[in-house]
Design a protein around this motif. Structure first.
Motif, PDB file in Angstrom:
ATOM      1  N   GLU A   1     -10.999 -12.111  15.322  1.00  0.00           N
ATOM      2  CA  GLU A   1     -11.789 -10.953  15.726  1.00  0.00           C
ATOM      3  C   GLU A   1     -12.016 -10.049  14.515  1.00  0.00           C
ATOM      4  N   VAL A   2     -12.811  -9.005  14.707  1.00  0.00           N
ATOM      5  CA  VAL A   2     -13.055  -8.044  13.632  1.00  0.00           C
ATOM      6  C   VAL A   2     -11.826  -7.175  13.433  1.00  0.00           C
ATOM      7  N   GLY A   3     -11.587  -6.786  12.196  1.00  0.00           N
ATOM      8  CA  GLY A   3     -10.443  -5.925  11.930  1.00  0.00           C
ATOM      9  C   GLY A   3     -10.208  -5.735  10.452  1.00  0.00           C
ATOM     10  N   ILE A   4      -9.069  -5.150  10.151  1.00  0.00           N
ATOM     11  CA  ILE A   4      -8.681  -4.898   8.765  1.00  0.00           C
ATOM     12  C   ILE A   4      -7.339  -5.572   8.511  1.00  0.00           C
ATOM     13  N   TYR A   5      -7.084  -5.854   7.232  1.00  0.00           N
ATOM     14  CA  TYR A   5      -5.794  -6.401   6.855  1.00  0.00           C
ATOM     15  C   TYR A   5      -5.370  -5.821   5.514  1.00  0.00           C
ATOM     16  N   LYS A   6      -4.059  -5.796   5.305  1.00  0.00           N
ATOM     17  CA  LYS A   6      -3.480  -5.300   4.061  1.00  0.00           C
ATOM     18  C   LYS A   6      -2.547  -6.379   3.531  1.00  0.00           C
ATOM     19  N   ILE A   7      -2.497  -6.496   2.209  1.00  0.00           N
ATOM     20  CA  ILE A   7      -1.623  -7.477   1.573  1.00  0.00           C
ATOM     21  C   ILE A   7      -0.546  -6.743   0.792  1.00  0.00           C
ATOM     22  N   TYR A   8       0.672  -7.277   0.864  1.00  0.00           N
ATOM     23  CA  TYR A   8       1.856  -6.692   0.237  1.00  0.00           C
ATOM     24  C   TYR A   8       2.622  -7.782  -0.503  1.00  0.00           C
ATOM     25  N   SER A   9       3.552  -7.355  -1.352  1.00  0.00           N
ATOM     26  CA  SER A   9       4.570  -8.245  -1.908  1.00  0.00           C
ATOM     27  C   SER A   9       5.906  -7.728  -1.393  1.00  0.00           C
ATOM     28  N   LEU A  10       6.698  -8.638  -0.782  1.00  0.00           N
ATOM     29  CA  LEU A  10       7.945  -8.240  -0.138  1.00  0.00           C
ATOM     30  C   LEU A  10       9.167  -8.733  -0.897  1.00  0.00           C
ATOM     31  N   GLN A  11      10.214  -7.937  -0.825  1.00  0.00           N
ATOM     32  CA  GLN A  11      11.507  -8.376  -1.307  1.00  0.00           C
ATOM     33  C   GLN A  11      12.099  -9.290  -0.238  1.00  0.00           C
ATOM     34  N   GLU A  12      13.242  -9.906  -0.533  1.00  0.00           N
ATOM     35  CA  GLU A  12      13.850 -10.855   0.406  1.00  0.00           C
ATOM     36  C   GLU A  12      14.126 -10.242   1.775  1.00  0.00           C
ATOM     37  N   ASN A  13      14.429  -8.981   1.845  1.00  0.00           N
ATOM     38  CA  ASN A  13      14.765  -8.329   3.114  1.00  0.00           C
ATOM     39  C   ASN A  13      13.541  -7.738   3.824  1.00  0.00           C
ATOM     40  N   ASN A  14      12.345  -8.237   3.489  1.00  0.00           N
ATOM     41  CA  ASN A  14      11.074  -7.802   4.081  1.00  0.00           C
ATOM     42  C   ASN A  14      10.758  -6.337   3.834  1.00  0.00           C
ATOM     43  N   ILE A  15      11.276  -5.792   2.779  1.00  0.00           N
ATOM     44  CA  ILE A  15      10.918  -4.442   2.353  1.00  0.00           C
ATOM     45  C   ILE A  15       9.912  -4.590   1.210  1.00  0.00           C
ATOM     46  N   PRO A  16       8.789  -3.877   1.296  1.00  0.00           N
ATOM     47  CA  PRO A  16       7.770  -4.004   0.242  1.00  0.00           C
ATOM     48  C   PRO A  16       8.294  -3.566  -1.126  1.00  0.00           C
ATOM     49  N   HIS A  17       7.802  -4.249  -2.158  1.00  0.00           N
ATOM     50  CA  HIS A  17       8.064  -3.800  -3.519  1.00  0.00           C
ATOM     51  C   HIS A  17       7.373  -2.459  -3.718  1.00  0.00           C
ATOM     52  N   ILE A  18       8.030  -1.525  -4.346  1.00  0.00           N
ATOM     53  CA  ILE A  18       7.431  -0.222  -4.651  1.00  0.00           C
ATOM     54  C   ILE A  18       6.505  -0.406  -5.846  1.00  0.00           C
ATOM     55  N   LEU A  19       5.299   0.127  -5.740  1.00  0.00           N
ATOM     56  CA  LEU A  19       4.314  -0.013  -6.807  1.00  0.00           C
ATOM     57  C   LEU A  19       4.125   1.313  -7.529  1.00  0.00           C
ATOM     58  N   ARG A  20       4.196   1.282  -8.833  1.00  0.00           N
ATOM     59  CA  ARG A  20       3.907   2.472  -9.639  1.00  0.00           C
ATOM     60  C   ARG A  20       2.408   2.704  -9.632  1.00  0.00           C
ATOM     61  N   ARG A  21       2.005   3.893  -9.256  1.00  0.00           N
ATOM     62  CA  ARG A  21       0.588   4.248  -9.226  1.00  0.00           C
ATOM     63  C   ARG A  21       0.374   5.468 -10.101  1.00  0.00           C
ATOM     64  N   LEU A  22      -0.851   5.871 -10.279  1.00  0.00           N
ATOM     65  CA  LEU A  22      -1.204   6.948 -11.188  1.00  0.00           C
ATOM     66  C   LEU A  22      -0.531   8.273 -10.822  1.00  0.00           C
ATOM     67  N   LEU A  23      -0.606   8.703  -9.571  1.00  0.00           N
ATOM     68  CA  LEU A  23      -0.094  10.007  -9.179  1.00  0.00           C
ATOM     69  C   LEU A  23       1.315   9.972  -8.592  1.00  0.00           C
ATOM     70  N   LYS A  24       1.681   8.872  -7.930  1.00  0.00           N
ATOM     71  CA  LYS A  24       3.023   8.729  -7.360  1.00  0.00           C
ATOM     72  C   LYS A  24       3.249   7.275  -6.968  1.00  0.00           C
ATOM     73  N   ASP A  25       4.495   6.924  -6.751  1.00  0.00           N
ATOM     74  CA  ASP A  25       4.826   5.553  -6.362  1.00  0.00           C
ATOM     75  C   ASP A  25       4.356   5.267  -4.939  1.00  0.00           C
ATOM     76  N   ASP A  26       3.831   4.057  -4.746  1.00  0.00           N
ATOM     77  CA  ASP A  26       3.429   3.597  -3.421  1.00  0.00           C
ATOM     78  C   ASP A  26       4.610   2.843  -2.813  1.00  0.00           C
ATOM     79  N   GLU A  27       5.340   3.509  -1.934  1.00  0.00           N
ATOM     80  CA  GLU A  27       6.520   2.908  -1.321  1.00  0.00           C
ATOM     81  C   GLU A  27       6.168   1.870  -0.260  1.00  0.00           C
ATOM     82  N   GLU A  28       4.908   1.878   0.214  1.00  0.00           N
ATOM     83  CA  GLU A  28       4.463   0.832   1.142  1.00  0.00           C
ATOM     84  C   GLU A  28       4.106  -0.442   0.385  1.00  0.00           C
TER      85      GLU A  28
END
Length: 139
Positions: free
Chosen positions: A21-48
């Motif tokens: 069906e129609v919709g949106i999706y997001k892609i992540y990289s996960l650690q072994e415990n299914n917690i997303p890797h924190i990404l360093r971004r320009l203004l602040k870290d993306d904890e998602e």
């Protein structure tokens, strides 16, 4: 942060329950415990740890196509922005191995508007779009 239901690309039949069906999706990289890797971004870290945001008219088909682009032994006849950037970058593959990649999805009839809103919100918070989306945001 609420617990998301992540679907890993290396799960057997990972796309089985994804609706076409129609919709949106997001892609992540996960650690072994299914917690997303924190990404360093320009203004602040993306904890998602959002690597990519996109919409689709057929979620299941789009996710299966992305899987084919990510698989070096497969040939995908159509391009996928995330998949092609990932496939062509050894440094991305090293830092975010395919075995860590996962996605979430949401059925939404207003998928194009929702994608634009999500990317706009992301860029307002972090000062840039998700790392594997296009380099600029267009309203």
């Amino acid at each position: 942060m609420s617990r998301k239901k992540f679907i890993r690309f290396d799960d057997k039949d990972f796309y089985k329950d994804v609706p076409n069906e129609v919709g949106i999706y997001k892609i992540y990289s996960l650690q072994e415990n299914n917690i997303p890797h924190i990404l360093r971004r320009l203004l602040k870290d993306d904890e998602e740890g959002i690597l990519y945001i996109c919409h689709s008219k057929k979620l299941k088909d789009r996710i299966r196509m992305l899987y084919r682009v990510l698989n070096p032994n497969d040939f995908a006849a159509t391009a996928h922005t995330f998949g092609m950037k990932y496939r062509n970058s050894k440094i991305l593959q090293k830092n975010f191995p395919k075995s860590t990649l996962a996605f979430t999805y949401e059925v939404d009839s207003q998928h194009e508007k929702k994608e634009k809103k999500l990317i706009k919100n992301y860029s307002e918070i972090f000062g840039e779009v998700p790392p594997l989306n296009s380099n600029s945001f267009k309203e």
